[in-house]
Motif scaffolding. Structure first.
Motif, short mmCIF file in Angstrom:
data_model
loop_
_atom_site.label_atom_id
_atom_site.label_comp_id
_atom_site.label_asym_id
_atom_site.label_seq_id
_atom_site.Cartn_x
_atom_site.Cartn_y
_atom_site.Cartn_z
N ARG A 27 0.85 -1.18 0.00
CA ARG A 27 0.00 0.00 0.00
C ARG A 27 0.89 1.23 0.00
N ARG A 28 0.50 2.25 -0.76
CA ARG A 28 1.31 3.46 -0.81
C ARG A 28 0.43 4.67 -1.03
N GLU A 29 0.98 5.82 -0.64
CA GLU A 29 0.28 7.09 -0.85
C GLU A 29 1.30 8.10 -1.36
N THR A 30 0.81 9.08 -2.10
CA THR A 30 1.70 10.11 -2.63
C THR A 30 1.23 11.46 -2.13
N GLY A 31 2.12 12.41 -2.17
CA GLY A 31 1.78 13.75 -1.75
C GLY A 31 2.97 14.68 -1.88
N LEU A 45 3.74 1.65 2.82
CA LEU A 45 3.34 1.15 4.13
C LEU A 45 3.45 -0.37 4.17
N PRO A 46 4.07 -0.92 5.22
CA PRO A 46 4.15 -2.37 5.33
C PRO A 46 2.80 -2.97 5.72
N ARG A 49 2.92 -4.00 11.58
CA ARG A 49 3.58 -2.93 12.33
C ARG A 49 4.98 -2.72 11.76
N PRO A 50 5.37 -1.46 11.47
CA PRO A 50 6.69 -1.21 10.88
C PRO A 50 7.85 -1.60 11.80
N ARG A 51 8.88 -2.21 11.19
CA ARG A 51 10.10 -2.54 11.92
C ARG A 51 10.90 -1.28 12.20
N ASP A 52 10.86 -0.35 11.24
CA ASP A 52 11.59 0.91 11.35
C ASP A 52 11.14 1.79 10.19
N ARG A 53 11.64 3.01 10.15
CA ARG A 53 11.30 3.95 9.08
C ARG A 53 12.54 4.22 8.24
N VAL A 54 12.34 4.35 6.90
CA VAL A 54 13.44 4.51 5.96
C VAL A 54 13.16 5.70 5.05
N LEU A 55 14.19 6.52 4.81
CA LEU A 55 14.13 7.57 3.80
C LEU A 55 15.01 7.14 2.65
N ALA A 75 9.35 -2.13 2.02
CA ALA A 75 8.03 -2.18 2.66
C ALA A 75 7.58 -3.63 2.82
N ASP A 76 7.85 -4.46 1.82
CA ASP A 76 7.51 -5.87 1.91
C ASP A 76 8.28 -6.53 3.05
N GLY A 77 9.48 -6.03 3.35
CA GLY A 77 10.28 -6.53 4.46
C GLY A 77 9.87 -5.97 5.81
#
Length: 200
Positions: A27-31, A45-46, A49-55, A75-77
């Protein structure tokens, strides 16, 4: 089987595989983040619950869409991923200037979390390296980083990835960067890989 039937069958298999792969995308969103300059993004979005956040930061003459396969895989990970357009790239209305691009990266990190993992390819990796001299990162992943004057890399850990057939100056810079980072650096040299192989 005639050549025409073989070509049609091959094309049908390719189209079927491509449509099935689209079903696997997270799932993804743009903006557009209301920063100066405005910064277009894709937020992946995974499933849980997310393991961590990545830029994720793209390279020269690329865009956030170029990093789609890598971002979707992260995100799949289980990671929550933001990928942005640097000024002068993709949907960004601003002109490219290195200092403005670095400020955009800093500002995005201010929004999504200062301790987010950062991933950069080529130009994006170079900008992250510049920032690592001024600020500390938890984890950096640098894919084919360009040669840059680096006295210190302020990161808790770093993964450096280059290709066996990468640009010669990048191939020469990778071991220097690995030495500069010391024991906190893991260096992967991908066999049969070139400059952009790691993002695909």
């Amino acid at each position: 089987m005639s050549r025409l039937l073989f070509k049609l069958a091959t094309a049908a298999v390719f189209v079927l595989a491509w449509t099935q792969s689209l079903r696997l995308e997270p799932r993804r969103e743009t903006g557009i983040l209301a920063l100066d300059p405005p910064t277009p993004y894709i937020h992946y979005l995974p499933a849980g619950r997310p393991r961590d956040r990545v830029l994720v930061v793209h390279g020269l003459d690329a865009s956030k869409e170029t990093m789609q396969i890598l971002s979707a895989a992260l995100a799949d990970g289980g990671f929550e991923v933001y990928t942005i357009d640097l000024p002068g790239h993709g949907d960004s209305p601003a002109r490219f200037e290195a200092q403005v691009a670095e400020r955009a990266i800093q500002d995005v990190l201010g929004i999504i979390g200062e301790r987010s993992i950062v991933v950069g390819h080529s130009l994006g990796a170079g900008l992250l390296l510049d920032l690592a001299g001024e600020r500390s990162f938890s984890t950096m992943v640098l894919l084919s980083p360009p040669p840059a004057p680096v006295a210190e890399v302020r990161a808790d850990r770093m993964l450096l990835v280059s290709g066996e057939f990468d640009i010669p100056r990048i191939r020469a810079f990778a071991p220097i960067l690995a030495d500069t980072g010391g024991p906190r650096v893991e260096w992967w040299q991908l066999t049969w890989a070139a400059h952009s192989s790691a993002i695909f």
